[in-house]
Design a protein around this motif. Structure first.
Motif, short mmCIF file in Angstrom:
data_model
loop_
_atom_site.label_atom_id
_atom_site.label_comp_id
_atom_site.label_asym_id
_atom_site.label_seq_id
_atom_site.Cartn_x
_atom_site.Cartn_y
_atom_site.Cartn_z
N ALA A 76 3.09 -3.31 -2.16
CA ALA A 76 2.71 -1.91 -1.38
C ALA A 76 3.80 -1.73 -0.74
CB ALA A 76 1.55 -2.46 -0.41
N CYS A 86 -4.81 -9.31 -4.03
CA CYS A 86 -3.98 -10.58 -3.92
C CYS A 86 -4.56 -11.54 -4.89
CB CYS A 86 -3.92 -11.29 -2.43
SG CYS A 86 -2.88 -12.44 -2.49
N TYR A 94 2.68 -1.04 16.72
CA TYR A 94 3.49 0.09 16.12
C TYR A 94 4.47 0.69 16.94
CZ TYR A 94 -0.49 -0.01 12.75
OH TYR A 94 -1.45 -0.52 11.79
N ALA A 144 1.07 -7.19 -0.62
CA ALA A 144 1.78 -6.54 0.42
C ALA A 144 3.02 -6.41 -0.08
CB ALA A 144 1.91 -7.45 1.56
N ILE A 174 -1.47 8.45 5.62
CA ILE A 174 -2.73 8.12 6.11
C ILE A 174 -3.03 6.48 5.83
CG2 ILE A 174 -5.51 8.33 5.77
CD1 ILE A 174 -4.48 10.84 4.18
N GLY A 175 -3.09 5.70 7.09
CA GLY A 175 -3.19 4.06 7.03
C GLY A 175 -1.78 3.32 7.29
N GLY A 182 -5.95 0.93 1.90
CA GLY A 182 -5.94 -0.45 1.25
C GLY A 182 -7.43 -0.37 0.67
N TRP A 228 9.80 -15.15 3.62
CA TRP A 228 9.32 -13.77 3.13
C TRP A 228 8.50 -13.05 3.93
CZ3 TRP A 228 4.28 -12.53 2.21
CH2 TRP A 228 4.07 -11.11 1.76
N ALA A 259 1.77 -0.73 3.06
CA ALA A 259 2.30 0.36 2.35
C ALA A 259 2.68 1.77 3.43
CB ALA A 259 1.18 0.85 1.38
N VAL A 274 -0.20 5.02 -2.50
CA VAL A 274 0.50 3.60 -2.91
C VAL A 274 -0.37 2.35 -2.23
CG1 VAL A 274 2.72 4.25 -3.31
CG2 VAL A 274 2.12 4.03 -0.93
N GLY A 275 0.07 1.09 -2.60
CA GLY A 275 -0.75 -0.07 -1.98
C GLY A 275 -1.90 -0.16 -2.83
N GLY A 299 -0.92 0.35 7.18
CA GLY A 299 -0.76 -1.04 6.72
C GLY A 299 0.70 -1.33 6.16
#
Ligand SMILES: Cc1cc2nc3c(=O)[nH]c(=O)nc-3n(C[C@H](O)[C@H](O)[C@H](O)COP(=O)(O)OP(=O)(O)OC[C@H]3O[C@@H](n4cnc5c(N)ncnc54)[C@H](O)[C@@H]3O)c2cc1C
Lengths: 83, 415
Positions: B324, B182, B83, B321, B31-32, B126, B405, B36, B308-309, B34
């Motif tokens: 995550a 962050c 995506y 990030a 679910i999501g 998130g 990075w 993570a 997670v994340g 991002g």
């Protein structure tokens, strides 16, 4: 279903910590050195030198100190076996 | 808002659900989409698990390096990722948001009304900006005083305000109490805005009003401000009256216990909590973040749901990030093992947050983490920040590594 999955995953399951390296180390051509094509021995030697401080670094010294010799060996073996 | 009722209604309906076919391949829903969620979905797929990723947006806008967008060093288009590569790898993508979670039936309700069954789910929504957590700062106020803490239109709004400001204006940043997304972000933002002001509006000033007395990479930031932007950046901590308790958006004024500050441009970084769906599903505790087991990443409140994340309580790990991504890959390994009937393997994680104080001045904080006492905990004698006394060349290489990075992690995630 357990049998099918086990066969696939046994080949690819990474040791603890190993998948975090690719957050920085990716394809060649980056300011961050690529680990692709590096041998297990090279990675192990570099990680050991970073951990002991023998090799100066901006960040790898701080990272390498978080892994025991056994953990480092397992990570080096896993990364070294990838193309 | 998704209410508790949706969840309960789902649970009642579950009594009639047909049992899954024993022979079917176990299915994971993430679910999501991002940092993570995508990393979890792709690693699960790599480890042979059938995965569906549910994400409402066709394009993801990344927050790291969005502080550079504020000062014209890059455009939002460089922050935007689709995506396609995720789909090509074999992850099924469902363009919808999850509106209900029924952990008993192991079934999700989606915004288009459809249902989706799972054997295990990975929840990575998130953060949710907490628009009730700071008096006077609601969604309407954020149109005057942007938070720019979710990259997108808010980022460009703050950028336009900075560009429109007269030279000599005061920029205010309100930084929240821990935990928040962050931890070095507000101070990187202050640094880059100061860098930009120094050339474009050199008579201006920047004041950070902070709800805490200490912050990430504090000495490095404070030394850097003195060296790079003398007299320009002022930081007011909690005990000096820095905590903003109320916002008067129309007057561009921040109110603290000690007085009022009015700015020409005001950036409110508000309090935050785990994404709405985590609250609705009952995955968040009283802190409004989601407690997890540090080895399996399974929710301490809901079975078969892993988190997670930014949404999870990751102990010593910051909401980044990098974290995550690292958590997601370890979580995928755990979920794949559990689906095979094996225990989740031992966990070791890394985080590194680079911050730019100017385009050629980079600093970092790193940590290595392992489960201890039920939390992800700093491995002793590892990690830490860049040295306080590094020469300019080291700052320059860390700035280059920071850029590299971002390219690497977005290529790994979306490329
Ligand atoms: C200014 C700024 C600078 C930053 N700089 C850095 C940096 O330099 N380095 C670093 O490591 N980190 C940085 N971060 C932090 C980083 O952006 C976050 O930690 C990271 O985005 C967390 O990833 P996530 O996947 O948990 O959440 P997100 O990236 O927020 O992704 C959550 C996803 O879930 C989706 N979603 C939400 N609800 C639902 C639902 N109900 N159904 C389906 N999908 C849903 C959302 O659409 C979104 O795509 C920065 C953040 C900010 C604000």
């Amino acid at each position: 279903m357990i049998v099918i999955l086990a066969a696939v995953a046994a080949l690819t399951a990474p040791p603890p910590g190993a998948t975090a390296c690719s957050g920085c180390h990716g394809a060649p051509g980056s300011a961050l050195p690529s680990l692709r094509g590096k041998s297990e021995a090279d990675i192990l030697a570099a990680m050991t030198a970073f951990r002991t401080g023998a090799r100066p670094a901006t960040v790898m010294d701080r990272i390498a100190k978080g892994f025991s010799e056994d953990e480092t060996r397992a990570i080096a073996a896993w990364l070294g076996s990838r193309k | 808002m998704i209410g508790r009722r949706t969840v309960l209604a789902g649970a009642a309906a579950s009594a009639f659900a047909a049992p899954a076919l024993a022979a079917a391949k176990p299915k994971v829903v993430v679910i999501g989409g991002g940092f993570a969620g995508v990393a979890a979905a792709r690693e699960l797929q790599r480890q042979g698990v059938a995965v569906t990723l549910v994400e409402p947006n066709p394009t993801y806008i990344a927050c790291p390096f969005s502080n550079e967008v504020l000062v014209g060093l890059r455009e939002l288009s460089a922050q935007s990722f689709g995506y396609d590569a995720v789909r090509r790898q074999g992850v099924a993508i469902k363009r919808a948001s999850v509106t209900g979670v029924d952990p008993t039936a192991k079934r999700l309700t989606l915004s288009d009304g459809s249902k989706l069954n799972y054997d295990r789910a990975v929840l990575t929504p998130g953060i949710d900006i907490n628009f009730t957590g700071l008096k006077g700062y609601d969604e309407a106020a954020s149109e005057f005083l942007p938070h720019a803490w979710k990259a997108g239109p808010q980022t460009n709004l703050l950028r336009r305000q900075l560009e429109a400001m007269d030279d000599g204006g005061v920029v205010l940043i309100s930084a929240p109490a821990n935990p928040f997304r962050c931890p070095p972000g507000p101070y990187e933002r202050a640094s880059l805005i100061a860098w930009w002001l120094k050339t474009h509006k050199p008579r201006s000033k920047l004041i950070i009003l902070d709800a805490k007395d200490a912050f990430s990479k504090q000495r490095l930031f404070q030394n850097g401000w003195t060296a790079l932007y003398p007299g320009m950046v002022e930081w007011v901590g909690l005990s000096s009256g820095g905590k903003v308790i109320e916002v008067d958006a129309k007057a561009r004024t921040l109110i603290t216990d000690f007085g009022k500050h009015t700015g020409a441009v005001v950036n409110v970084i508000p309090p935050q909590r785990a994404g709405k769906i985590a609250q609705a599903a009952g995955a968040a505790d009283r802190t409004e973040w989601c407690p997890i087991d540090p080895v399996s990443f399974e929710s301490k409140l809901l079975t078969n749901i892993h988190i997670v994340g930014d949404a999870c309580i990751a102990g010593g790990m910051p909401k980044s990030a990098f974290s995550a991504n690292a958590q997601a890959k370890a979580c995928a390994t755990a979920v794949a093992a559990l689906l095979r009937g094996q225990p989740a393997p031992p966990v070791k994680l890394i985080n590194t947050c680079y911050s730019l104080m100017s385009p050629t001045y980079g600093i970092s904080v790193a940590g290595v983490y392992a489960p201890a006492n039920g939390l992800l905990t700093d491995v002793p004698n590892a990690g830490g920040t860049s040295p306080l006394d590094a020469p300019a060349a080291v700052r320059a290489s860390e700035a280059a590594y920071a850029q590299a990075w971002f390219k690497t992690i977005t290529a790994e995630t979306f490329g």
